[in-house]
Scaffold this active site. Structure first.
Site, PDB file in Angstrom:
ATOM      1  N   ASP A  44       0.841  -1.205   0.000  1.00 28.07           N
ATOM      2  CA  ASP A  44       0.000   0.000   0.000  1.00 28.07           C
ATOM      3  C   ASP A  44       0.878   1.258   0.000  1.00 28.07           C
ATOM      4  OD1 ASP A  44       0.875  -0.147   2.595  1.00 28.07           O
ATOM      5  OD2 ASP A  44      -1.120  -0.198   3.516  1.00 28.07           O
ATOM      6  N   SER A  45       2.203   1.056   0.016  1.00 29.79           N
ATOM      7  CA  SER A  45       3.131   2.174  -0.196  1.00 29.79           C
ATOM      8  C   SER A  45       2.913   2.777  -1.583  1.00 29.79           C
ATOM      9  CB  SER A  45       4.587   1.698  -0.064  1.00 29.79           C
ATOM     10  OG  SER A  45       4.811   0.552  -0.864  1.00 29.79           O
ATOM     11  N   ASP A  83      -1.127  -6.180  -0.379  1.00 22.19           N
ATOM     12  CA  ASP A  83      -1.378  -5.527   0.909  1.00 22.19           C
ATOM     13  C   ASP A  83      -2.862  -5.238   1.026  1.00 22.19           C
ATOM     14  OD1 ASP A  83       0.241  -4.854   3.014  1.00 22.19           O
ATOM     15  OD2 ASP A  83       1.168  -3.143   2.008  1.00 22.19           O
ATOM     16  N   LYS A 112      -1.402  -9.437   2.857  1.00 22.86           N
ATOM     17  CA  LYS A 112      -0.666  -8.989   4.050  1.00 22.86           C
ATOM     18  C   LYS A 112      -1.545  -8.033   4.839  1.00 22.86           C
ATOM     19  CE  LYS A 112       2.984  -5.953   3.875  1.00 22.86           C
ATOM     20  NZ  LYS A 112       2.517  -4.834   4.701  1.00 22.86           N
ATOM     21  N   GLU A 114      -1.671  -5.560   8.460  1.00 18.17           N
ATOM     22  CA  GLU A 114      -0.898  -4.954   9.553  1.00 18.17           C
ATOM     23  C   GLU A 114      -1.590  -5.166  10.891  1.00 18.17           C
ATOM     24  OE1 GLU A 114      -0.081  -0.786   9.099  1.00 18.17           O
ATOM     25  OE2 GLU A 114       0.809  -1.068   7.121  1.00 18.17           O
ATOM     26  N   GLU A 182       9.031  -4.303  10.611  1.00 20.61           N
ATOM     27  CA  GLU A 182       9.482  -3.001  10.095  1.00 20.61           C
ATOM     28  C   GLU A 182      10.076  -2.131  11.210  1.00 20.61           C
ATOM     29  OE1 GLU A 182       6.756  -1.147   7.381  1.00 20.61           O
ATOM     30  OE2 GLU A 182       7.938   0.699   7.278  1.00 20.61           O
TER      31      GLU A 182
END
Ligand code: KIV
Length: 278
Positions: A44-45, A83, A112, A114, A182
C-alpha cells in the site's frame, strides 16, 4: 510456476535468505520477477510512490486491485502478495474475507495485514482457516502512524522487543506464514526471528531477519520525498528519467528527432504523385 508458501518456509529451515520487493506495475514486476526475487508485494506504499498521496491510509480496495492485476500479469515465478489497505480488514470478518478473496481473484497468492490486536488476530484466523494465506506485519505499521507518533523505531528496549515477539507468536498461531518486521533494532529482529517457526521479512529490521523487503522505488532511486535510513539505493532512476526527458526535448526542439529511420516512408511514385498536386 510461482513459488509455493512451503518453498518460502523451507528457505528459513535451509538458512537461505528470502528476497522480497514491492512492485506496482506490469513491466517493473516482470523484470523484478525475472531477476529471481522470491516474493513480490503490491504494497500500500503505492499510495505515496505511485499515486503521490500523503499516507498509506489514503489508498483503498479499488486502486489496490487495479495495481494487483497489473503486477500479477508480469509475475511468473515469485509468490505474489497484496497488501490489504486501510478499512479493508478493520470492519468485520465477512468484509475481511470478501476483500481478501478479491485479491486472490486479482492474481495474488497471499495477502498482508498490519497489526495484532485481538480483533485483527480473529480476522486473520478467519482467513487462514478458510484457505487464504496471510503475511503479518509488526514493528512500525504505517497505517497506525498517527498513534505511533510518526516514523518511529519500534521495540527499542528489551521489554518492547518482548511485546513484539508475543504479538509475532500470536500471528504465527493464527496461521500467518511469514511476518514483515518493520523498523526494529537489529538485535530485536534477531531475537524475534530466532524464536519463530515462520520466516521474518525485515524492512529496517537488520540482517538477522530471515528475509528482506524494500520498496522498489527506494531501491531504484525513483522516489525522493522521503528516504528511509534502512533503504539502500542501487540506482538513480530519478536522474535517468530526468536526463532522458531533457535529451528528448532537446532532440525534438532541434529537429534531430525523429530521423529517417524512425519515420514511415511513402513509395517513390507516391511521392511524385504528391508533388504533382502542388
Ligand atoms: O506497503 C509496503 O510497501 C509495505 C512494505 C514496506 C513492507 O508494507
Amino acid at each position: 510456476m510461482r513459488k509455493s508458501i512451503q518453498k518460502i518456509q523451507n528457505y528459513k529451515k535451509e538458512g537461505k535468505k528470502i528476497t522480497v520487493l514491492t512492485a506496482y506495475d506490469y513491466s517493473t514486476a516482470k523484470y523484478i520477477d525475472q531477476a529471481g526475487v522470491d516474493m513480490i508485494l503490491v504494497g500500500d506504499s503505492l499510495a505515496q510512490v505511485a499515486l503521490g498521496l500523503e499516507n498509506t491510509t489514503d489508498v483503498g480496495m479499488e486502486e489496490m486491485l487495479i495495481f494487483t492485476r497489473a503486477v500479477s500479469r508480469g509475475v511468473e515465478n515469485a509468490l505474489l502478495i497484496a497488501d490489504m489497505p486501510f478499512m479493508s480488514f478493520q470492519i468485520d470478518k465477512a468484509n475481511t474475507m470478501k476483500n481478501a478473496c478479491e485479491f486472490i481473484k486479482a492474481g495474488a497468492n497471499a495477502v498482508k495485514l498490519e497489526g495484532s490486536s485481538d480483533f485483527i488476530i480473529e480476522n486473520i484466523k478467519h482467513l487462514t482457516s478458510n484457505g487464504i494465506p496471510v503475511v503479518g506485519h509488526l514493528g512500525f505499521t504505517p497505517m497506525t502512524i498517527n498513534s505511533l507518533g510518526g516514523h518511529k523505531i519500534q521495540g527499542k528496549d528489551a521489554e518492547r522487543t518482548m511485546d513484539i515477539l508475543k504479538d509475532a507468536l500470536k500471528l504465527q498461531s493464527a496461521g500467518c506464514f511469514a511476518i514483515v518486521l518493520e523498523m526494529v533494532p537489529l538485535q530485536s529482529g534477531q531475537f524475534i526471528s530466532q524464536r519463530l517457526r515462520i520466516p521474518t521479512i525485515g524492512i529496517g529490521g537488520g540482517r538477522f531477519c530471515d528475509g528482506q523487503v524494500l520498496v522498489s522505488d527506494d531501491l531504484l532511486g525513483k522516489y525522493d520525498r522521503y528516504k528511509p535510513k534502512f533503504a539502500r539505493q542501487y540506482s538513480s532512476l530519478k536522474d535517468i528519467i530526468f536526463n532522458v526527458a531533457k535529451a528528448y526535448c532537446t532532440d525534438v526542439e532541434s529537429g534531430v528527432f525523429p530521423n529517417v529511420n524512425e519515420s514511415f516512408m511513402l513509395e517513390l511514385e507516391e511521392i511524385e504523385k504528391l508533388e504533382n498536386y502542388k
